[in-house]
Design an enzyme around this catalytic site. Structure first.
Site, PDB file in Angstrom:
ATOM      1  N   GLU A 129      14.777  -1.250  10.467  1.00 40.70           N
ATOM      2  CA  GLU A 129      14.288  -2.572  10.140  1.00 40.70           C
ATOM      3  C   GLU A 129      14.926  -3.372   9.284  1.00 40.70           C
ATOM      4  O   GLU A 129      15.706  -2.912   8.449  1.00 40.70           O
ATOM      5  CB  GLU A 129      12.718  -2.379  10.088  1.00 40.70           C
ATOM      6  CG  GLU A 129      12.529  -1.790   8.569  1.00 40.70           C
ATOM      7  CD  GLU A 129      11.228  -2.366   8.174  1.00 40.70           C
ATOM      8  OE1 GLU A 129      11.192  -3.610   7.899  1.00 40.70           O
ATOM      9  OE2 GLU A 129      10.265  -1.421   7.710  1.00 40.70           O
ATOM     10  N   LYS A 170       1.718   2.612   3.503  1.00 38.75           N
ATOM     11  CA  LYS A 170       1.865   2.171   2.217  1.00 38.75           C
ATOM     12  C   LYS A 170       0.296   2.271   1.705  1.00 38.75           C
ATOM     13  O   LYS A 170      -0.651   2.048   2.072  1.00 38.75           O
ATOM     14  CB  LYS A 170       2.220   0.620   2.078  1.00 38.75           C
ATOM     15  CG  LYS A 170       3.480   0.455   2.762  1.00 38.75           C
ATOM     16  CD  LYS A 170       3.781  -0.983   2.648  1.00 38.75           C
ATOM     17  CE  LYS A 170       5.065  -1.321   3.007  1.00 38.75           C
ATOM     18  NZ  LYS A 170       5.193  -0.965   4.615  1.00 38.75           N
TER      19      LYS A 170
END
Length: 309
Positions: A30, A164
């Site tokens: 990404e 995360k």
């Protein structure tokens, strides 16, 4: 040199085309980690290093982004540098792709957008840092990442260090279950929490080798299940942060975001930058270590998958 994809308006580099045509190993990477995930010049150096790691493990890197309105798979050095240094670069999730492209803009692609473009090109493995998920307080904000929805409808296997730790991990895993996305731990029974190796939540399945994971990816696709797979690869132990320390830093960063009215797609870049400041650079060092580990594992899985298929 690139070729235009007839199904989707994307330009694929000659190197990636050749690897796919020959049945070789390709790993998607990404680009929001370049444009919005790290400060300059760390982001530029890391982009180059990730591609080197993938090559060293025997696969071809395919960094994905939108450049001047064109979705590109496989970037040259100039495009990587531009994503890293140009402050006008946007952030594009899957829902943003068409509008960003029509506007002729340049954007880093999130996990969801990278999955869509990787799948369109026929790339089966994607290495990233951590996926988006259910944000803390989502019961009132309804802030749930499009990454989870895309995992439920796009067949790409995503290698990550969990989600995360600024997110609500328990609720994130519940949404993944609802979306029918298998969560496979690489050598672990515990779902990692990005900066730490154990979130306190279990994975669905544990597999011990890249070859076993590749076999699961291949069978999952042949069964026609239609969803992605989430491969959870814990941050290397030497780079992991103390859970109490990082939780305290996250709590402070979340308070800062709320006080400043940060919302929507601006939340994650703000929190990552704030965490780097509050942790005196320790969160950035951990981020670099985990994303490089994921790129290497993704390449090893892609090589094993190429041998199978």
């Amino acid at each position: 040199m690139s070729r235009h994809s007839p199904a989707v308006p994307i330009d694929i580099s000659a190197e990636v085309i050749a690897a796919l045509a020959s049945g070789g190993a390709v790993v998607a990477l990404e680009s929001t980690i370049i444009s919005h995930g790290m400060p300059y010049p760390d982001n530029a150096a890391n982009a180059v290093e990730l591609e080197r790691i993938v090559r060293a493990a025997g696969a071809i890197p395919a960094t994905i982004a939108v450049i001047d309105g064109k979705a590109r798979i496989g970037l040259d050095a100039a495009a990587l540098e531009r994503l890293a240094s140009d402050k006008t670069v946007q952030k594009a999730a899957s829902r943003d792709l068409a509008a960003v492209m029509v506007a002729g803009a340049t954007a880093g692609t999130t996990v969801s957008a990278t999955m869509v473009l990787a799948e369109a090109a026929g790339i089966k493995v994607f290495g990233t840092g951590g996926i988006g998920g259910v944000h803390r307080g989502a019961e009132t904000s309804f802030d749930i990442s499009a990454d989870l929805i895309e995992l439920g409808r796009t067949s790409t296997a995503v290698v990550c260090a969990g989600c995360k730790s600024i997110l609500d991990i328990g609720r994130t895993l519940e949404v993944l279950e609802t979306q029918r996305v298998p969560v496979i731990g690489y050598g672990t029974s515990q779902f990692p929490a990005f900066y730490t190796r154990d979130s306190g939540h279990a994975v669905d399945h544990r597999l011990e080798s890249p070859e076993a994971i590749a076999a699961a990816i291949d069978l999952h696709r042949r069964l026609g299940l239609g969803t992605g797979l989430l491969i959870a690869n814990p941050i290397p132990a030497v780079a992991a942060l103390d859970p109490d320390f990082i939780e305290g830093v996250i709590t402070e960063a979340l308070s800062d975001a709320a006080r400043q009215g940060i919302a929507g797609k601006a939340v994650t870049p703000f929190l990552l930058a704030r965490l780097n400041i509050l942790s005196a650079g320790r969160s950035l060092a951990a981020n670099l270590a985990l994303v490089r580990s994921n790129a290497e594992l993704g390449a090893r899985i892609a090589v094993a998958l190429a041998h199978l298929t």
